[in-house]
Design a protein around this motif. Structure first.
Motif, PDB file in Angstrom:
ATOM      1  N   HIS A   1       6.612  65.852  50.547  1.00  0.00           N
ATOM      2  CA  HIS A   1       6.243  65.663  51.956  1.00  0.00           C
ATOM      3  C   HIS A   1       7.466  65.224  52.767  1.00  0.00           C
ATOM      4  O   HIS A   1       7.728  65.763  53.847  1.00  0.00           O
ATOM      5  CB  HIS A   1       5.134  64.614  52.070  1.00  0.00           C
ATOM      6  N   SER A   2       8.232  64.281  52.250  1.00  0.00           N
ATOM      7  CA  SER A   2       9.399  63.778  52.981  1.00  0.00           C
ATOM      8  C   SER A   2      10.450  64.863  53.170  1.00  0.00           C
ATOM      9  O   SER A   2      11.091  64.945  54.228  1.00  0.00           O
ATOM     10  CB  SER A   2      10.008  62.580  52.243  1.00  0.00           C
ATOM     11  N   ILE A   3      10.645  65.705  52.159  1.00  0.00           N
ATOM     12  CA  ILE A   3      11.603  66.806  52.276  1.00  0.00           C
ATOM     13  C   ILE A   3      11.138  67.792  53.345  1.00  0.00           C
ATOM     14  O   ILE A   3      11.938  68.282  54.159  1.00  0.00           O
ATOM     15  CB  ILE A   3      11.776  67.506  50.915  1.00  0.00           C
ATOM     16  N   GLU A   4       9.837  68.077  53.378  1.00  0.00           N
ATOM     17  CA  GLU A   4       9.312  68.996  54.389  1.00  0.00           C
ATOM     18  C   GLU A   4       9.391  68.387  55.785  1.00  0.00           C
ATOM     19  O   GLU A   4       9.685  69.092  56.764  1.00  0.00           O
ATOM     20  CB  GLU A   4       7.868  69.364  54.039  1.00  0.00           C
ATOM     21  N   VAL A   5       9.157  67.099  55.909  1.00  0.00           N
ATOM     22  CA  VAL A   5       9.307  66.434  57.202  1.00  0.00           C
ATOM     23  C   VAL A   5      10.753  66.562  57.688  1.00  0.00           C
ATOM     24  O   VAL A   5      11.022  66.805  58.867  1.00  0.00           O
ATOM     25  CB  VAL A   5       8.898  64.951  57.116  1.00  0.00           C
ATOM     26  N   SER A   6      11.697  66.418  56.759  1.00  0.00           N
ATOM     27  CA  SER A   6      13.112  66.545  57.112  1.00  0.00           C
ATOM     28  C   SER A   6      13.423  67.940  57.659  1.00  0.00           C
ATOM     29  O   SER A   6      14.135  68.085  58.658  1.00  0.00           O
ATOM     30  CB  SER A   6      13.965  66.254  55.875  1.00  0.00           C
TER      31      SER A   6
ATOM     32  N   ARG B   1      23.148  58.473  50.879  1.00  0.00           N
ATOM     33  CA  ARG B   1      22.720  57.247  50.191  1.00  0.00           C
ATOM     34  C   ARG B   1      21.211  57.213  50.004  1.00  0.00           C
ATOM     35  O   ARG B   1      20.717  56.735  48.975  1.00  0.00           O
ATOM     36  CB  ARG B   1      23.194  56.021  50.980  1.00  0.00           C
ATOM     37  N   ILE B   2      20.484  57.721  50.983  1.00  0.00           N
ATOM     38  CA  ILE B   2      19.020  57.771  50.858  1.00  0.00           C
ATOM     39  C   ILE B   2      18.625  58.727  49.737  1.00  0.00           C
ATOM     40  O   ILE B   2      17.793  58.396  48.870  1.00  0.00           O
ATOM     41  CB  ILE B   2      18.386  58.203  52.191  1.00  0.00           C
ATOM     42  N   MET B   3      19.220  59.911  49.722  1.00  0.00           N
ATOM     43  CA  MET B   3      18.841  60.911  48.726  1.00  0.00           C
ATOM     44  C   MET B   3      19.177  60.478  47.304  1.00  0.00           C
ATOM     45  O   MET B   3      18.526  60.899  46.349  1.00  0.00           O
ATOM     46  CB  MET B   3      19.517  62.252  49.036  1.00  0.00           C
ATOM     47  N   HIS B   4      20.176  59.621  47.144  1.00  0.00           N
ATOM     48  CA  HIS B   4      20.576  59.163  45.816  1.00  0.00           C
ATOM     49  C   HIS B   4      19.921  57.831  45.438  1.00  0.00           C
ATOM     50  O   HIS B   4      20.201  57.288  44.367  1.00  0.00           O
ATOM     51  CB  HIS B   4      22.097  59.022  45.741  1.00  0.00           C
TER      52      HIS B   4
ATOM     53  N   ALA C   1      17.044  54.993  44.377  1.00  0.00           N
ATOM     54  CA  ALA C   1      15.905  54.918  43.455  1.00  0.00           C
ATOM     55  C   ALA C   1      14.587  55.015  44.223  1.00  0.00           C
ATOM     56  O   ALA C   1      13.626  55.641  43.764  1.00  0.00           O
ATOM     57  CB  ALA C   1      15.962  53.615  42.663  1.00  0.00           C
ATOM     58  N   ALA C   2      14.530  54.401  45.395  1.00  0.00           N
ATOM     59  CA  ALA C   2      13.289  54.424  46.183  1.00  0.00           C
ATOM     60  C   ALA C   2      12.916  55.849  46.565  1.00  0.00           C
ATOM     61  O   ALA C   2      11.732  56.205  46.604  1.00  0.00           O
ATOM     62  CB  ALA C   2      13.455  53.568  47.444  1.00  0.00           C
ATOM     63  N   PHE C   3      13.917  56.693  46.844  1.00  0.00           N
ATOM     64  CA  PHE C   3      13.643  58.087  47.193  1.00  0.00           C
ATOM     65  C   PHE C   3      13.099  58.836  45.987  1.00  0.00           C
ATOM     66  O   PHE C   3      12.129  59.588  46.094  1.00  0.00           O
ATOM     67  CB  PHE C   3      14.921  58.743  47.716  1.00  0.00           C
ATOM     68  N   ARG C   4      13.693  58.637  44.822  1.00  0.00           N
ATOM     69  CA  ARG C   4      13.208  59.320  43.615  1.00  0.00           C
ATOM     70  C   ARG C   4      11.781  58.905  43.285  1.00  0.00           C
ATOM     71  O   ARG C   4      10.973  59.722  42.827  1.00  0.00           O
ATOM     72  CB  ARG C   4      14.121  59.015  42.421  1.00  0.00           C
ATOM     73  N   ARG C   5      11.458  57.638  43.509  1.00  0.00           N
ATOM     74  CA  ARG C   5      10.118  57.156  43.167  1.00  0.00           C
ATOM     75  C   ARG C   5       9.027  57.829  43.999  1.00  0.00           C
ATOM     76  O   ARG C   5       7.850  57.807  43.624  1.00  0.00           O
ATOM     77  CB  ARG C   5      10.035  55.640  43.356  1.00  0.00           C
TER      78      ARG C   5
END
Length: 402
Positions: free
Chosen positions: A42-47, A11-14, A16-20
């Motif tokens: 940055h968020s993807i690398e943190v993950s 749900r997070i990855m899909h 709108a806030a994540f895309r922004r």
């Protein structure tokens, strides 16, 4: 059947806030180039780093006490928390946050981490308006970095920068998230939040460490690759950072790191990977016996020399780039854009904000909070276009997409 944490992540990855996040400033502005990190990358690398830390802890699991072994988080939970941790950051980074906080001083303030909680539990769209993504309790705990309400602080003491906290509107959500802990644990956890830092849950400590590693190391790569600082400046700051007990860093010292960073892109990537690996593989757990529950008793942490080195590396971006006048000028511009947009939109929000956006907001919140949500959700480029549309004669037309 998917686990609850797999649903959280999806749900997070899909959302709108994540895309922004692809259009929001990390250190350098989102529109300044196509190489450096944005909030999204940055968020993807943190993950990925968060998962690496979890794997390292699982590898050492047998050395930990039984109390914590059963509470080590699932990979899906850590990845979901890491992907979500920056959702609440407004356009133009911390200067945008400061501008919104000043605008909201008399209406409950604004803080980026608190806005992340608000997006997850109220603003994002899933089933019903005002319910957010229906996150699990443990995900809420993982992103709850500062478990104290903004209203408990005297905001007259925090005019320039907000205290690290959550917004009053989300108080019931935080109470629900903390409900599984004893009254004593809850009280101590809330008391630990002093407006600057706080004690974290185990999951949140893994997220926080992953964020620090990504911020402290990857920003250096961006700075060197884009030549935002001279070789002399880089060498000076790296040398300062490595003035620690070198016995904990086999094969790595200031000279090796500088040589790698300032070499070609292949060697630079290798030295960045070595630094990330250094911190991930040395992660351990600390025990805080004053808490009763294992989720609060244990935290992911680094040995002292590694922690001091990481703290020093985290300060490099400020010393090499952010404090310079040309960057400060751009940050001040972003701060001014956010402030003027809020002041204008609050004058007549139902006419100036597109109807779909206004109706999609959290209707139970105050008008000021709903306008704040709208501005905080903007990307840098959207905020700039709207600013020009409102204040630059001849810019825009009635047929423009908003």
């Amino acid at each position: 059947m998917r686990s609850p944490f797999q649903r959280d992540r999806a749900r997070i990855m899909h959302s709108a806030a994540f895309r922004r996040l692809q259009g929001k400033t990390q250190v350098m502005g989102a529109g300044e180039g196509d190489f450096h990190r944005t909030r999204l990358t940055h968020s993807i690398e943190v993950s990925q780093i968060g998962y690496g830390l979890l794997e390292a802890l699982n590898f050492k699991k047998a050395t930990f006490s039984k109390d914590v072994q059963d509470w080590l988080p699932a990979r899906d939970l850590i990845e979901a928390a890491c992907l979500a941790h920056d959702l609440g950051h407004p356009p133009f980074g911390h200067k945008g946050e400061q501008a919104l906080h000043r605008a909201m001083l008399c209406h409950g303030g604004f803080e980026g981490n608190g806005q992340t909680l608000r997006i997850l539990t109220k603003l994002e769209k899933y089933k019903a308006r005002g319910k957010g993504l229906y996150p699990t309790r443990r995900l809420v705990l993982a992103v709850l970095k500062y478990p104290r309400s903004m209203k408990s602080f005297n905001l007259a003491d925090y005019v320039k920068k907000p205290p690290k906290s959550y917004h009053e509107d989300e108080e019931s959500v935080v109470e629900w998230a903390l409900d599984g802990f004893s009254v004593a644990d809850q009280k101590q956890l809330v008391t630990s939040a002093d407006g600057k830092g706080a004690h974290h849950s185990l999951d949140c400590s893994i997220l926080e460490l992953a964020d620090d590693i990504a911020y402290g190391i990857h920003d250096i790569e961006d700075i060197v690759a884009r030549r935002l600082a001279t070789e002399r400046e880089v060498k000076e700051e790296i040398t300062k950072a490595f003035k620690i007990d070198g016995s904990c860093l086999p094969g790595l010292d200031a000279n090796v790191v500088c040589e790698g960073l300032l070499s070609d892109s292949f060697r630079r990537k290798q030295i960045i990977a070595e630094l990330v690996n250094l911190f991930i593989t040395n992660v351990t757990l600390t025990k805080h016996s004053s808490y009763d529950h294992p989720l609060l008793m244990f935290n992911a942490a680094l040995p002292e020399p590694h922690a001091r080195l990481l703290d020093a590396l985290k300060g490099l971006a400020y010393e090499l780039v952010i404090r310079k006048a040309k960057v400060q000028q751009l940050e001040r511009r972003g701060q001014m854009i956010v402030a003027r947009l809020f002041d204008t939109l609050i004058s007549d929000p139902e006419r100036l904000i597109p109807q779909s956006s206004w109706q999609d907001g959290c209707r139970e919140s105050s008008t000021e909070r709903r306008v704040c949500d709208y501005v905080a959700g903007m990307t840098d480029s959207y905020a700039e276009r709207l600013y020009k549309r409102l204040f630059h004669p001849g810019f825009g037309s009635s047929g423009d997409e908003l």
